[in-house]
Write a protein that holds these residues in place. Structure first.
Motif, PDB file in Angstrom:
ATOM      1  N   SER A  73      59.820  30.273  58.656  1.00 17.36           N
ATOM      2  CA  SER A  73      59.373  31.495  59.315  1.00 17.36           C
ATOM      3  C   SER A  73      58.418  32.254  58.409  1.00 17.36           C
ATOM      4  CB  SER A  73      60.571  32.375  59.670  1.00 17.36           C
ATOM      5  OG  SER A  73      61.268  32.753  58.481  1.00 17.36           O
ATOM      6  N   ASN A  74      57.619  33.122  59.012  1.00 17.66           N
ATOM      7  CA  ASN A  74      56.609  33.830  58.233  1.00 17.66           C
ATOM      8  C   ASN A  74      56.261  35.149  58.923  1.00 17.66           C
ATOM      9  OD1 ASN A  74      53.997  34.696  57.231  1.00 17.66           O
ATOM     10  ND2 ASN A  74      53.802  32.695  56.272  1.00 17.66           N
ATOM     11  N   ALA A  75      56.775  36.255  58.370  1.00 16.22           N
ATOM     12  CA  ALA A  75      56.545  37.572  58.974  1.00 16.22           C
ATOM     13  C   ALA A  75      55.083  37.975  58.908  1.00 16.22           C
ATOM     14  CB  ALA A  75      57.417  38.617  58.282  1.00 16.22           C
ATOM     15  N   TRP A  76      54.373  37.576  57.854  1.00 13.20           N
ATOM     16  CA  TRP A  76      52.960  37.951  57.712  1.00 13.20           C
ATOM     17  C   TRP A  76      52.133  37.350  58.847  1.00 13.20           C
ATOM     18  CZ3 TRP A  76      48.248  35.471  56.928  1.00 13.20           C
ATOM     19  CH2 TRP A  76      47.182  36.268  56.489  1.00 13.20           C
ATOM     20  N   LEU A  77      52.351  36.075  59.136  1.00 12.35           N
ATOM     21  CA  LEU A  77      51.613  35.447  60.229  1.00 12.35           C
ATOM     22  C   LEU A  77      52.001  36.049  61.574  1.00 12.35           C
ATOM     23  CD1 LEU A  77      51.815  31.713  59.085  1.00 12.35           C
ATOM     24  CD2 LEU A  77      49.763  33.149  59.131  1.00 12.35           C
ATOM     25  N   THR A  78      53.260  36.416  61.729  1.00 13.32           N
ATOM     26  CA  THR A  78      53.688  37.059  62.975  1.00 13.32           C
ATOM     27  C   THR A  78      52.978  38.381  63.157  1.00 13.32           C
ATOM     28  OG1 THR A  78      55.861  35.986  62.843  1.00 13.32           O
ATOM     29  CG2 THR A  78      55.679  37.945  64.241  1.00 13.32           C
ATOM     30  N   ARG A  79      52.871  39.163  62.082  1.00 16.72           N
ATOM     31  CA  ARG A  79      52.157  40.447  62.179  1.00 16.72           C
ATOM     32  C   ARG A  79      50.695  40.248  62.508  1.00 16.72           C
ATOM     33  NH1 ARG A  79      55.299  41.572  57.488  1.00 16.72           N
ATOM     34  NH2 ARG A  79      53.482  41.239  56.140  1.00 16.72           N
ATOM     35  N   GLN A  80      50.123  39.143  62.025  1.00 17.32           N
ATOM     36  CA  GLN A  80      48.718  38.862  62.298  1.00 17.32           C
ATOM     37  C   GLN A  80      48.520  38.188  63.657  1.00 17.32           C
ATOM     38  OE1 GLN A  80      46.396  39.870  60.012  1.00 17.32           O
ATOM     39  NE2 GLN A  80      48.132  40.679  58.840  1.00 17.32           N
ATOM     40  N   ASN A  81      49.645  37.893  64.340  1.00 13.52           N
ATOM     41  CA  ASN A  81      49.597  37.211  65.633  1.00 13.52           C
ATOM     42  C   ASN A  81      48.876  35.870  65.519  1.00 13.52           C
ATOM     43  OD1 ASN A  81      50.307  37.018  68.357  1.00 13.52           O
ATOM     44  ND2 ASN A  81      48.324  37.820  69.036  1.00 13.52           N
ATOM     45  N   ILE A  82      49.189  35.134  64.459  1.00 14.61           N
ATOM     46  CA  ILE A  82      48.576  33.828  64.216  1.00 14.61           C
ATOM     47  C   ILE A  82      49.604  32.740  64.505  1.00 14.61           C
ATOM     48  CG2 ILE A  82      47.548  32.304  62.488  1.00 14.61           C
ATOM     49  CD1 ILE A  82      46.561  34.795  61.031  1.00 14.61           C
ATOM     50  N   GLY A  83      49.235  31.792  65.348  1.00 10.86           N
ATOM     51  CA  GLY A  83      50.107  30.681  65.669  1.00 10.86           C
ATOM     52  C   GLY A  83      49.527  29.363  65.201  1.00 10.86           C
ATOM     53  N   GLY A  84      50.114  28.230  65.721  1.00  9.20           N
ATOM     54  CA  GLY A  84      49.692  26.905  65.281  1.00  9.20           C
ATOM     55  C   GLY A  84      48.341  26.513  65.836  1.00  9.20           C
ATOM     56  N   PRO A  85      47.903  25.277  65.608  1.00  6.67           N
ATOM     57  CA  PRO A  85      48.689  24.169  65.030  1.00  6.67           C
ATOM     58  C   PRO A  85      48.971  24.369  63.549  1.00  6.67           C
ATOM     59  CG  PRO A  85      46.404  23.523  65.283  1.00  6.67           C
ATOM     60  CD  PRO A  85      46.524  24.862  65.936  1.00  6.67           C
ATOM     61  N   TRP A  86      50.027  23.688  63.096  1.00  6.57           N
ATOM     62  CA  TRP A  86      50.507  23.860  61.729  1.00  6.57           C
ATOM     63  C   TRP A  86      49.960  22.707  60.893  1.00  6.57           C
ATOM     64  CZ3 TRP A  86      52.229  28.560  62.017  1.00  6.57           C
ATOM     65  CH2 TRP A  86      52.730  29.016  63.242  1.00  6.57           C
ATOM     66  N   ARG A  87      48.861  23.000  60.209  1.00  2.00           N
ATOM     67  CA  ARG A  87      48.125  21.978  59.472  1.00  2.00           C
ATOM     68  C   ARG A  87      48.774  21.739  58.106  1.00  2.00           C
ATOM     69  NH1 ARG A  87      42.044  24.270  60.136  1.00  2.00           N
ATOM     70  NH2 ARG A  87      41.497  22.281  59.110  1.00  2.00           N
ATOM     71  N   ARG A  88      48.831  20.482  57.727  1.00  4.94           N
ATOM     72  CA  ARG A  88      49.406  20.126  56.429  1.00  4.94           C
ATOM     73  C   ARG A  88      48.333  19.480  55.562  1.00  4.94           C
ATOM     74  NH1 ARG A  88      55.479  17.701  57.796  1.00  4.94           N
ATOM     75  NH2 ARG A  88      56.352  19.694  58.562  1.00  4.94           N
ATOM     76  N   ALA A  89      48.452  19.696  54.259  1.00  4.37           N
ATOM     77  CA  ALA A  89      47.456  19.146  53.334  1.00  4.37           C
ATOM     78  C   ALA A  89      48.044  19.040  51.945  1.00  4.37           C
ATOM     79  CB  ALA A  89      46.210  20.028  53.298  1.00  4.37           C
ATOM     80  N   ARG A  90      47.514  18.089  51.183  1.00  6.87           N
ATOM     81  CA  ARG A  90      47.808  18.003  49.757  1.00  6.87           C
ATOM     82  C   ARG A  90      46.658  18.668  49.009  1.00  6.87           C
ATOM     83  NH1 ARG A  90      50.781  13.283  51.042  1.00  6.87           N
ATOM     84  NH2 ARG A  90      52.902  13.588  50.259  1.00  6.87           N
ATOM     85  N   VAL A  91      47.047  19.545  48.108  1.00  8.76           N
ATOM     86  CA  VAL A  91      46.077  20.372  47.387  1.00  8.76           C
ATOM     87  C   VAL A  91      46.250  20.134  45.895  1.00  8.76           C
ATOM     88  CG1 VAL A  91      45.429  22.746  46.819  1.00  8.76           C
ATOM     89  CG2 VAL A  91      45.998  22.130  49.195  1.00  8.76           C
ATOM     90  N   THR A  92      45.158  19.891  45.201  1.00 13.72           N
ATOM     91  CA  THR A  92      45.185  19.734  43.750  1.00 13.72           C
ATOM     92  C   THR A  92      44.377  20.863  43.122  1.00 13.72           C
ATOM     93  OG1 THR A  92      45.327  17.337  43.982  1.00 13.72           O
ATOM     94  CG2 THR A  92      44.704  18.190  41.819  1.00 13.72           C
ATOM     95  N   ILE A  93      45.009  21.564  42.191  1.00 18.06           N
ATOM     96  CA  ILE A  93      44.385  22.725  41.545  1.00 18.06           C
ATOM     97  C   ILE A  93      44.411  22.521  40.036  1.00 18.06           C
ATOM     98  CG2 ILE A  93      44.543  25.220  41.167  1.00 18.06           C
ATOM     99  CD1 ILE A  93      45.817  25.467  43.914  1.00 18.06           C
TER     100      ILE A  93
END
Length: 423
Positions: free
Chosen positions: A66-86
């Motif tokens: 769950s994510n309250a920040w995204l709910t406040r922003q009214n942002i939904g899926g699709p739920w993208r996944r990725a591998r990130v190297t930093i």
């Protein structure tokens, strides 16, 4: 000081993963969600983390967390996944393990942009790794202290976990030493209880270890659980050393990096790192820390042994994860010194789990611990230990346990009592 170190993550987000990766890099280096006063181009060039790669994967149908920040922003899926190297500037951290952990595994887990984030890998320049604590014993020292030149170390755990007095514990240790073990450890929940305080238990147990060594020449390594606040751990480590002991155990997650580093600097005893609580950091595929990253950080604190659980065991980890964890422990991180640590297999291990362990790891540089497989053997603890050694001898010869059992009564009895060997 090398210039950079690298961390790899798995993320889930409804946003552009490349933009989220840049947020991660900024959050964990010199930036925040917006450019601020004093954040000059020169400072960013020197101190900002750099996104090296973003590999997008198949999306998820629903968010993992769950994510309250995204709910406040009214942002939904699709739920993208990725591998990130930093890649992070090493100068931002210096030789500071708690801060290194805060950089690679800190506020990132709370970012509003993600519905899942997992630290999968930490890669340090070998020369920088040597600036941190190194194991004092590791593989070679553990073998030297126990006199086991080749093959696995066979160990067991003191059971009942709690409730035994110091005298009761010493009597059990006498039995386990006579059974032919290389290694004995306290349970993680038994450290300094009122009914068997370490001040009494350490001398009582070590008196039995010394008597056994006087009779046989064999030093059995006992890992006393000294988990506590830092000053108490140092006092107890000193008592173990004065009594002729060779090992102490600490519950890594509850002591913390700083306490374990301090203990490492204080003593040459082997540090047996118990990972209890690690499941809370690892069981969700889109949250927490993988074992590669976990063991890399704890090896910087100077531990000598690391728990990896066991194959076909009683815990939730897959066999593949256990195998990879064991390989991580014996993969060098340093350039010019041997910093490998002893992987400790435990949880439901017995003679019948030896073949899968050997096939999966391909080596015997490990600590093979068995509780019920030794203490519940129908012919007693000595036969339980013998059955495990017979199983290892068989697999190293390329022989099946069933064939070997025809010539080895202890192994035969173990297979009859506990069932067929794990496949």
């Amino acid at each position: 000081m090398p210039e950079h170190f690298t961390a790899r993550y798995l993320i889930e987000t409804p946003l552009d993963p490349r933009k989220v990766a840049e947020v991660m890099a900024g959050e964990q280096s010199c930036g925040t969600f917006t450019r601020v006063s004093g954040e000059t181009d020169a400072l960013r060039e020197r101190a900002r983390a750099e996104v090296l790669s973003v590999e997008e994967l198949a999306p998820a149908a629903t968010p993992s967390l769950s994510n309250a920040w995204l709910t406040r922003q009214n942002i939904g899926g699709p739920w993208r996944r990725a591998r990130v190297t930093i890649r992070f500037p090493a100068a931002n951290v210096g030789v500071n393990l708690p801060t290194l952990a805060a950089v690679v595994a800190g506020n990132l887990f709370d970012l509003g942009e993600v519905t899942g984030l997992r630290l999968e890998e930490v890669l340090l320049p070998p020369a920088w790794r040597e600036a941190f604590q190194l194991p004092r014993q590791g593989l070679a020292g553990t073998r030297r202290l126990t006199g086991v030149e080749s093959g696995p170390l066979v160990g067991s755990i003191i059971k009942p976990n709690v409730g035994l007095s110091a005298a009761d514990t010493a009597a059990l240790v006498r039995t386990l030493c006579e059974a032919g073990l290389d290694f004995i450890k306290d349970d993680e929940i038994s450290a300094d209880p009122l009914h068997a305080p370490l001040a009494e238990r350490i001398p009582a147990v070590m008196a039995e270890v010394r008597r056994h060594q006087d009779r046989t020449g064999k030093h059995v390594m006992v890992a006393f659980n000294i988990t506590d606040e830092t000053d108490a751990m140092r006092r107890h480590a000193d008592l173990v050393a004065r009594e002729g002991g060779s090992c102490v155990m600490v519950s890594l997650n509850w002591c913390g990096f700083s306490a374990v580093e301090t203990l490492r600097r204080h003593t040459d005893l082997a540090l047996h790192g118990h990972r209890n609580g690690y499941g809370a950091l690892s069981r969700h595929e889109l949250l927490g820390i993988s074992f590669q990253a976990y063991q890399a950080l704890w090896r910087l604190a100077g531990v000598d042994h690391m728990h990896v659980h066991g194959l076909a065991g009683k815990f939730a980890q897959t066999d593949d994860e256990v195998v990879q964890s064991a390989r991580d422990c014996v993969t060098p991180m340093a350039a010019t010194v041997d910093d490998r640590v002893m992987p400790a297999f435990s949880s439901g291990q017995w003679a019948g789990t030896v073949p899968v362990t050997w096939r999966a790891t391909g080596h015997a540089d490990l600590l093979f611990m068995s509780g019920g497989g030794i203490m519940a053997h129908p012919d007693g603890p000595a036969a339980g230990v013998a059955s495990i050694r017979e199983a290892w001898d068989a697999v190293l010869r390329g022989e099946s346990l069933e064939d070997a059992a025809a010539e080895h009564p202890a192994l035969h009895a173990a297979l009859r009592k506990f069932g067929a060997a794990a496949r």
